[in-house]
Design an enzyme around this catalytic site. Structure first.
Site, PDB file in Angstrom:
ATOM      1  N   MET A 214      54.786  51.722 -37.227  1.00  0.00           N
ATOM      2  CA  MET A 214      55.154  53.098 -37.570  1.00  0.00           C
ATOM      3  C   MET A 214      54.872  54.115 -36.466  1.00  0.00           C
ATOM      4  O   MET A 214      54.812  55.314 -36.732  1.00  0.00           O
ATOM      5  CB  MET A 214      54.456  53.515 -38.872  1.00  0.00           C
TER       6      MET A 214
ATOM      7  N   SER B 202      55.093  41.643 -44.216  1.00  0.00           N
ATOM      8  CA  SER B 202      55.873  40.542 -44.802  1.00  0.00           C
ATOM      9  C   SER B 202      56.855  39.975 -43.773  1.00  0.00           C
ATOM     10  O   SER B 202      57.117  38.766 -43.768  1.00  0.00           O
ATOM     11  CB  SER B 202      56.594  40.986 -46.077  1.00  0.00           C
TER      12      SER B 202
ATOM     13  N   LYS C 108      47.901  59.391 -28.238  1.00  0.00           N
ATOM     14  CA  LYS C 108      48.888  58.365 -27.899  1.00  0.00           C
ATOM     15  C   LYS C 108      48.688  57.792 -26.487  1.00  0.00           C
ATOM     16  O   LYS C 108      48.876  56.602 -26.261  1.00  0.00           O
ATOM     17  CB  LYS C 108      50.285  58.997 -28.011  1.00  0.00           C
TER      18      LYS C 108
ATOM     19  N   HIS D 259      65.253  47.567 -38.536  1.00  0.00           N
ATOM     20  CA  HIS D 259      65.339  48.839 -39.254  1.00  0.00           C
ATOM     21  C   HIS D 259      66.125  48.612 -40.545  1.00  0.00           C
ATOM     22  O   HIS D 259      67.184  47.975 -40.521  1.00  0.00           O
ATOM     23  CB  HIS D 259      66.022  49.893 -38.380  1.00  0.00           C
TER      24      HIS D 259
HETATM   25  C1  GRF Z   1      60.653  46.752 -43.115  1.00  0.00           C
HETATM   26  O1  GRF Z   1      61.482  47.203 -44.151  1.00  0.00           O
HETATM   27  C2  GRF Z   1      61.250  47.098 -41.778  1.00  0.00           C
HETATM   28  O2  GRF Z   1      62.642  47.139 -41.781  1.00  0.00           O
HETATM   29  C3  GRF Z   1      60.706  48.469 -41.516  1.00  0.00           C
HETATM   30  O3  GRF Z   1      59.400  48.442 -42.051  1.00  0.00           O
HETATM   31  C4  GRF Z   1      59.327  47.504 -43.113  1.00  0.00           C
HETATM   32  C5  GRF Z   1      58.154  46.625 -42.839  1.00  0.00           C
HETATM   33  O4  GRF Z   1      57.838  45.801 -43.934  1.00  0.00           O
HETATM   34  N1  GRF Z   1      60.791  48.780 -40.114  1.00  0.00           N
HETATM   35  P1  GRF Z   1      56.725  44.660 -43.784  1.00  0.00           P
HETATM   36  O5  GRF Z   1      55.453  45.338 -43.288  1.00  0.00           O
HETATM   37  O6  GRF Z   1      57.238  43.646 -42.796  1.00  0.00           O
HETATM   38  O7  GRF Z   1      56.535  44.078 -45.140  1.00  0.00           O
END
Ligand code: GRF
Length: 194
Positions: A86, A13, A61, A105
């Site tokens: 992630m 998103s 990795k 974050h």
């Molecule tokens: C967000 O809340 C961001 O802060 C965190 O991961 C989430 C990603 O959400 N690092 P999206 O995939 O952009 O919807």
């Protein structure tokens, strides 16, 4: 003009908000890189005609980051935005892009580094919750802070309510901050076209 690459593992998103914002700017999103084949971010890239690339971590990795370096060498972005990516980038890779990798974050760093930050803020009883946009350094959620925004949490909120409020804040803030950095890079002649 300056070029941005986005790395995302999930829904994307934030990636979508970035694409929408950059459409009306002088800058371009040159690629979306994901480590997850089923990431909805890849589907969003496809729909918006942004080149999508899948980097597999199945062989470890070192191999994944070799491929990541090669994709970045092809895309030649001026700036790299992590948006729900992630994986932790190795310090060696981060060092190759000093002040060129930005992360978002969902907490007011240095509070709640790492995973499940929103949940942990609620568990800790934080009255103000928020987001941090920062440069990526060799640590996890430790790099220099660029911008933070916060809001007062309604004590009745569930984790889902807090997530919704945090995401709204992210979508308003991350694209604006990225455009500002891309503007700066372009104006000092470090952008794709000077
Ligand atoms: C967000 O809340 C961001 O802060 C965190 O991961 C989430 C990603 O959400 N690092 P999206 O995939 O952009 O919807």
């Amino acid at each position: 003009m300056a070029d941005l690459a986005v790395l995302a593992s999930g829904n994307g998103s934030n990636f979508q908000a970035i694409i929408d914002a950059l459409r009306g700017s002088a800058h371009r999103v040159v690629g979306l890189i994901s480590d997850q084949p089923n990431a909805y971010a890849l589907e969003r890239a496809h729909r918006t005609e942004v080149p999508g690339r899948l980097i597999s971590y199945a062989d470890g990795k070192v191999a994944a980051e070799r491929e990541l370096r090669s994709v970045l060498a092809q895309l030649q972005p001026d700036l790299i935005a992590l948006a729900g990516f992630m994986r932790i980038l190795s310090p060696g890779l981060v060092d190759e892009f000093p002040h060129r990798i930005v992360n978002i974050h969902p907490s007011l760093l240095p509070r709640h580094r790492g995973l499940h930050a929103i949940e942990r803020a609620l568990e800790a009883g934080d009255r103000r919750i928020g987001i941090t946009i920062h440069y990526v350094d060799a640590g996890v959620d430790t790099g220099p802070i660029i911008e933070q925004r916060s809001l007062e949490r309604d004590p009745a909120w569930t984790v889902a309510d807090a997530e919704t409020a945090i995401h709204t804040l992210e979508h308003e803030t991350y694209p604006r901050v990225l455009v500002r950095i891309l503007d700066d890079l372009a104006s000092v002649g470090k952008g794709a076209h000077g």
